[in-house]
Enzyme design. Structure first.
Site, PDB file in Angstrom:
ATOM      1  N   GLU A 243      40.776 101.427  67.769  1.00 44.18           N
ATOM      2  CA  GLU A 243      40.112 100.025  67.956  1.00 44.18           C
ATOM      3  C   GLU A 243      38.776 100.302  68.394  1.00 44.18           C
ATOM      4  OE1 GLU A 243      40.354  97.153  67.065  1.00 44.18           O
ATOM      5  OE2 GLU A 243      38.845  96.106  68.049  1.00 44.18           O
TER       6      GLU A 243
ATOM      7  N   ARG B  64      32.380  75.852  69.833  1.00 44.03           N
ATOM      8  CA  ARG B  64      33.605  76.159  70.725  1.00 44.03           C
ATOM      9  C   ARG B  64      34.697  75.994  69.752  1.00 44.03           C
ATOM     10  NH1 ARG B  64      32.717  75.458  76.192  1.00 44.03           N
ATOM     11  NH2 ARG B  64      34.894  74.874  76.688  1.00 44.03           N
TER      12      ARG B  64
ATOM     13  N   TRP C  22      40.974  71.821  70.785  1.00 44.33           N
ATOM     14  CA  TRP C  22      41.648  72.980  69.893  1.00 44.33           C
ATOM     15  C   TRP C  22      43.135  73.087  70.402  1.00 44.33           C
ATOM     16  CZ3 TRP C  22      40.470  77.300  67.347  1.00 44.33           C
ATOM     17  CH2 TRP C  22      40.888  78.636  67.454  1.00 44.33           C
TER      18      TRP C  22
ATOM     19  N   CYS D  42      38.388  73.312  73.793  1.00 42.98           N
ATOM     20  CA  CYS D  42      38.176  71.965  73.641  1.00 42.98           C
ATOM     21  C   CYS D  42      36.797  71.716  74.077  1.00 42.98           C
ATOM     22  CB  CYS D  42      39.114  71.224  74.349  1.00 42.98           C
ATOM     23  SG  CYS D  42      41.004  71.321  74.217  1.00 42.98           S
TER      24      CYS D  42
ATOM     25  N   ASN E 199      40.520  69.541  78.857  1.00 41.83           N
ATOM     26  CA  ASN E 199      40.224  70.986  78.389  1.00 41.83           C
ATOM     27  C   ASN E 199      41.008  71.857  79.296  1.00 41.83           C
ATOM     28  OD1 ASN E 199      39.592  73.526  77.472  1.00 41.83           O
ATOM     29  ND2 ASN E 199      37.516  73.364  78.310  1.00 41.83           N
ATOM     30  N   GLY E 200      42.297  72.774  78.676  1.00 50.06           N
ATOM     31  CA  GLY E 200      42.839  73.419  79.769  1.00 50.06           C
ATOM     32  C   GLY E 200      44.395  73.373  79.183  1.00 50.06           C
TER      33      GLY E 200
ATOM     34  N   HIS F 125      43.835 119.069  64.021  1.00 46.45           N
ATOM     35  CA  HIS F 125      44.523 119.014  62.683  1.00 46.45           C
ATOM     36  C   HIS F 125      43.429 118.680  61.733  1.00 46.45           C
ATOM     37  CE1 HIS F 125      48.268 120.217  63.966  1.00 46.45           C
ATOM     38  NE2 HIS F 125      48.176 119.370  64.949  1.00 46.45           N
TER      39      HIS F 125
END
Ligand code: AGP
Length: 608
Positions: free
Chosen positions: A482, A27, A74, A2, A98-99, A505
């Site tokens: 990854e 953000r 968010w 957020c 925010n959090g 291989h």
């Protein structure tokens, strides 16, 4: 995550708040809102969707005043919607946050029992009620917030306004960013510097455990425990673009550095250290379901597929439940045998990947239970699943997934221990020991990130390579895959990831003096076998880059070593992934590619 903006000054603040929120758009958000003091009342306007929707709402219903707070949300608790958008109001109090408030469930129950009515599904609304209750007890706004903070646990950046205080905003920070901007007769607050730069370059970054009060003329700074804080403002010299990336050159680098926080946020409120267990949350998997799962099928694409491959090891090793990882893009083409008794885990950063969505839908139609491990609340996969296990990595902007990958590894670790505890495969004692180590991993990640300069030097030595090989065994095999994907997607160096045992291989034929071979050599049961791989590579003059948690592991054989702190072998990939991400990043940057937007790739692949 957020974005927060606050303004106390002499100008009409609604356009200023809107502009500040625009500066925080990078953000990520799904809804937005403002609260403005019009001299008499707090006027609150909120809208789902983009800021243009909030702009339209403000055009239809203008709000006038010179003190206000704004927010882009968010979603973490409750779907993206207007009623969940901030500010949240209780009595004469408006709050943006925010959090994540960890103890929101118990606080909400208590407040409801006291007759408080909730209008949203958010954890934030609790703060509005707690502050309102405290002001009703006679506390001023600053003390009322302090009193609320003593009751909440978790991560927060909070800005609060009161109807009875027309030119004051109070603030608090713990584990989420908050910065105060000091102008000429104007004070601002924001989640990040870009929102302040058109007003001032003099800022004070709040630290965890601190509160602030801003009026036109003054900033008051204190710790929640009452200690006074004297901190001189710092002058920001970053350009706007640098500021959006927190001073980092690219979003990808910023996101790599955000991983300790992403892991903390993903674990937050879910870990029960005392019992060595996790909260079920919204997974929708009760004790009986956990016991009766016959098989887990993990479905995913790309980087998320690599997390799924690791999840297979975790689920079999820790929960002792048969598990397979499948490429979602292939799943439907082979008329899969799937149905009741199967738990299908759809792993996706975006929650919108077309192949993963289609594969999960097919499994659902055939009677399987679907669990979404996704990073975006309310995304398509989250909506179609029976249960969700959100990674709380925050929005990821770089196309190459980094912090979402390690957050996925953490989520699958949680799921495995959760199932293992219920299936009797993980005892309480083992669970307690595992979780005690897991919560220590974010700080170990910080130690790895502190070696970035060394990794850049190593990247310089391989930046002209045409090909690269990544090898790992057991719990490091998915990390190797990854690592290769990261390098190829952003630097365009051809890279292959292999389980170490496969090298003889076929891929060994490629090894010569021009071939960097990145070998994962943590001190686990595969170490000796991996050391044999290193010998084989060296015998063909290959250039070994060893990722180790013990200097002796690669001894004189490696051209370079990348060191991570030791941890429990189940958690090693959370650490060893990071040097590989940084290596890819620096190779790409040195080669001058578009790191955040690599050619031909999209962040979310919504076509099959
Ligand atoms: C990884 O760096 C890529 N961006 C890509 O492989 C990605 O992981 C894949 O497209 C799956 O996306 P999802 O996690 O959003 O489902």
């Amino acid at each position: 995550m957020c974005g927060i903006i606050g303004y106390v000054g002499n100008e009409e603040c609604a356009p200023i708040l809107l502009e500040g929120l625009r500066r925080l758009e990078y953000r990520g958000y799904d809804s937005a809102g403002v609260a403005v003091h019009d001299g008499t009342e707090l006027r609150v306007l909120r809208a789902a969707g983009k800021l243009t929707a909030l702009g339209d709402a403000l055009a239809r219903t203008p709000v006038h005043g010179t003190t206000g707070i704004g927010h882009t949300r968010w979603a973490t608790h409750g779907k993206p919607s207007e009623h969940n958008a901030h500010p949240h109001v209780s009595g004469g109090i408006a709050v943006v946050h925010n959090g994540i408030i960890e103890n929101h469930v118990e606080l909400k129950q208590r407040l409801k029992a006291e007759g408080r009515e909730f209008l949203s599904d958010t954890d934030t609304e609790i703060v509005a009620h707690l502050v309102d209750l405290a002001t009703q007890r006679g506390l001023d706004l600053f003390e009322a917030l302090r009193s609320a903070l003593r009751e909440i646990r978790g991560a927060y950046a909070i800005a609060v306004m009161s109807k009875s205080d027309p030119a004051r905003i109070v603030l608090a920070k713990n584990a989420s960013p908050l910065v105060v901007g000091i102008g000429d007769g104007v004070m601002l607050a924001a989640s990040d510097v870009p929102a302040l730069l058109s007003h001032t370059r003099d800022v004070i970054f709040l630290e965890d455990g601190e509160m602030a009060e801003i009026t036109r003329a003054k900033v008051r700074l204190e710790r929640v425990d009452g200690t006074r804080v004297d901190r001189a403002p710092v002058r920001i010299t970053w350009s706007l673009m640098q500021a959006e990336r927190g001073g980092y050159k690219h979003f990808m680098l910023k996101e790599i550095h955000e991983q300790p926080r992403a892991l903390e946020d993903t674990l937050r409120g879910r870990v029960v250290l005392e019992t060595g267990d996790f909260e079920a949350g919204e997974m929708g998997i009760g004790d009986d379901d956990a016991k009766t799962v016959k098989r887990v099928i993990l479905l995913a694409c790309g980087t998320s597929y690599h997390a799924a491959l690791h999840g297979r090891y975790l689920l079999e090793g820790l929960a002792r439940v048969p598990a397979v990882a499948e490429l979602a893009s292939e799943f439907r083409y082979r008329n899969p045998v799937v149905g009741p008794g199967d738990l299908v885990v759809a792993v996706s950063q975006s929650g919108e990947t077309a192949d993963t969505l289609a594969a999960a839908k097919e499994a659902k139609e055939r009677g399987a239970r679907i669990l979404a491990v996704v990073n975006v609340q309310g995304s398509a996969i989250a909506r179609m699943a029976h249960g969700t296990l959100y990674t709380h990595a925050g929005p990821e902007i770089g196309v190459a997934s980094t912090k979402c990958f390690t957050a996925q590894l953490a989520a699958l670790t949680m799921l495995s221990i959760y199932l293992g505890r219920r299936r009797g495969a993980v005892t309480r004692e083992v669970g307690v020991a595992l979780l005690a180590e897991l919560v220590a991993v974010p700080n170990k990640m910080r130690d790895v990130l502190a070696t970035a300069r060394h990794i850049e030097t190593v990247a310089r030595s391989i930046m002209h390579a045409r090909d690269a090989l990544f090898l790992g065994r057991g719990l490091s095999s998915a990390v190797a895959l990854e690592g290769a994907l990261k390098l190829k997607e952003i630097s365009y160096v051809h890279a292959e990831g292999y389980a170490g045992g496969e090298m003889k291989h076929g891929p060994l034929a490629l090894v010569d003096r021009d071939m960097p071979v990145v070998c994962l050599l943590p001190s686990d049961s595969t170490l000796e076998k991996m050391q044999s791989n290193v010998q084989e590579v060296r015998a063909r003059d290959g250039q070994v880059i060893a990722v180790v948690d013990d200097d002796k592991a690669a001894a004189s054989l490696a051209a370079h070593t990348l060191k991570v702190p030791p941890t429990h072998e189940w958690f090693t990939p959370l650490l060893t992934s990071i040097p590989l991400q940084l290596l890819s990043y620096y190779v790409a940057d040195l080669r001058g590619t578009d790191v955040d937007q690599p050619r031909n790739l999209a962040k979310t692949v919504t076509v099959e």
